[in-house]
Scaffold this motif. Structure first.
Motif, short mmCIF file in Angstrom:
data_model
loop_
_atom_site.label_atom_id
_atom_site.label_comp_id
_atom_site.label_asym_id
_atom_site.label_seq_id
_atom_site.Cartn_x
_atom_site.Cartn_y
_atom_site.Cartn_z
N GLU A 1 -10.46 -18.43 7.39
CA GLU A 1 -9.01 -19.35 7.73
C GLU A 1 -7.96 -18.94 7.31
N LEU A 2 -7.95 -17.42 6.55
CA LEU A 2 -6.92 -17.09 6.28
C LEU A 2 -6.41 -16.27 7.65
N ARG A 3 -6.59 -15.69 8.57
CA ARG A 3 -5.99 -15.15 9.61
C ARG A 3 -5.36 -16.02 10.71
N ASP A 4 -5.72 -17.61 10.54
CA ASP A 4 -5.88 -18.84 11.02
C ASP A 4 -3.46 -19.24 10.08
N PHE A 5 -4.08 -19.04 9.15
CA PHE A 5 -2.91 -18.88 8.03
C PHE A 5 -1.89 -18.63 8.59
N THR A 6 -2.63 -17.32 9.05
CA THR A 6 -1.55 -16.54 9.05
C THR A 6 -0.52 -16.64 10.17
N GLU A 7 -1.48 -17.17 11.15
CA GLU A 7 -1.08 -17.02 13.03
C GLU A 7 -0.30 -18.06 13.34
N ARG A 8 -0.36 -19.58 12.82
CA ARG A 8 0.03 -21.14 12.62
C ARG A 8 2.20 -20.81 11.68
N ILE B 1 2.55 -18.20 9.17
CA ILE B 1 3.54 -17.50 8.44
C ILE B 1 4.57 -16.46 9.78
N ARG B 2 3.18 -15.79 10.77
CA ARG B 2 4.00 -15.56 11.71
C ARG B 2 5.55 -16.44 12.54
N PRO B 3 5.46 -17.65 12.28
CA PRO B 3 6.28 -18.09 13.25
C PRO B 3 7.72 -17.91 12.04
N LEU B 4 7.52 -16.86 10.17
CA LEU B 4 8.31 -17.38 9.31
C LEU B 4 8.53 -16.06 9.47
N ALA B 5 8.10 -15.39 9.67
CA ALA B 5 8.40 -13.77 9.35
C ALA B 5 6.91 -12.83 10.49
N LYS B 6 8.19 -11.62 10.40
CA LYS B 6 7.66 -10.55 10.60
C LYS B 6 6.61 -10.30 10.02
N VAL B 7 5.74 -9.64 10.62
CA VAL B 7 4.76 -9.37 9.41
C VAL B 7 4.25 -7.52 10.03
N VAL B 8 4.41 -6.61 9.11
CA VAL B 8 4.77 -5.54 9.42
C VAL B 8 2.81 -4.96 8.97
N THR B 9 2.42 -4.46 8.38
CA THR B 9 0.97 -4.84 7.78
C THR B 9 -0.36 -6.11 7.44
N GLU B 10 -1.17 -5.94 7.63
CA GLU B 10 -2.34 -7.01 6.84
C GLU B 10 -3.67 -7.22 6.85
N SER B 11 -4.08 -6.87 5.59
CA SER B 11 -5.14 -7.17 5.56
C SER B 11 -5.91 -8.57 4.67
N TYR B 12 -7.01 -8.31 4.79
CA TYR B 12 -8.40 -9.23 4.28
C TYR B 12 -9.10 -8.38 3.84
N SER C 1 -5.56 -12.27 1.70
CA SER C 1 -4.81 -11.69 2.53
C SER C 1 -3.38 -11.26 1.45
N VAL C 2 -3.16 -9.84 2.12
CA VAL C 2 -2.02 -8.68 1.89
C VAL C 2 -1.10 -9.19 3.05
N LEU C 3 -0.02 -9.27 3.39
CA LEU C 3 0.78 -9.34 4.57
C LEU C 3 2.11 -8.57 3.94
N MET C 4 2.60 -7.57 4.59
CA MET C 4 3.58 -6.43 4.06
C MET C 4 4.89 -7.56 5.38
N ILE C 5 5.78 -8.45 4.40
CA ILE C 5 7.18 -8.86 5.73
C ILE C 5 7.77 -8.16 6.28
N ASP C 6 7.60 -7.02 4.87
CA ASP C 6 9.31 -6.05 5.50
C ASP C 6 8.83 -5.05 4.34
N PRO C 7 9.81 -4.23 3.96
CA PRO C 7 9.11 -3.27 3.42
C PRO C 7 9.55 -3.51 1.57
N ASN C 8 10.26 -5.00 1.74
CA ASN C 8 9.91 -5.06 -0.05
C ASN C 8 9.79 -6.41 -0.26
N ARG C 9 9.07 -6.85 0.86
CA ARG C 9 8.57 -8.17 0.33
C ARG C 9 6.96 -8.05 0.54
#
Length: 158
Positions: free
Chosen positions: A66-73, A75-86, A102-110
């Motif tokens: 579910e969290l991976r699906d949430f990321t795909e639908r 978060i990814r359309p809104l931000a570039k995901v640099v790293t992710e963990s679940y 899930s923790v997603l780094m969407i840039d070095p400071n966000r």
């Protein structure tokens, strides 16, 4: 919670969740009274109950999907995901309740942090998420996340 957080207020949404928020935070229902929104330091924590989409019943592995699906639908359309963990949230210890974070780094400071809670074998989940400055995360929202009691998922013995 630490003494630094001793003045946080407990907020309860009956049959949904209870959690602690900073005294200067604002909480309200939005989206036709379906989504809890807690605003603090110019950022929002959002929480809603949703039916499972990726499987018929909840388990740790289905919450991860579910969290991976949430990321795909969402978060990814809104931000570039640099790293992710679940991973399983190690601070959640309610019998019969699963929680994946899930923790997603969407840039070095966000960072974007999301948690999914569900009663094992149930058919719905509580999705709570936040994105904001990386240095704010340990203060808010993580203290809110670790204080959360998923009332909807805890068997009442009825």
């Amino acid at each position: 919670m630490t003494n630094e957080h001793a003045d946080w207020l407990t907020v309860t949404y009956p049959n949904i969740a209870a959690f602690c928020i900073p005294p200067d935070a604002h909480q309200r229902l939005i989206d036709d009274d379906c989504t809890i929104c807690v605003t603090h330091d110019g950022t929002d924590v959002l929480a809603s109950i949703f039916p499972l989409q990726q499987s018929a019943t909840a388990s740790s592995s289905s919450l991860k999907r579910e969290l991976r699906d949430f990321t795909e639908r969402c978060i990814r359309p809104l931000a570039k995901v640099v790293t992710e963990s679940y991973e399983a949230a190690t601070d959640v210890d309610f019998p019969g309740v699963a929680c994946i974070q899930s923790v997603l780094m969407i840039d070095p400071n966000r960072v974007w942090i999301a948690r999914a809670y569900a009663r094992i074998g149930g058919d719905e989940l509580l999705l709570i998420h936040w994105n904001g400055p990386r240095d704010l995360a340990p203060k808010f929202p993580m203290m809110l996340f670790v204080s959360l009691v998923p009332l909807f998922a805890i068997p009442t013995g009825d």
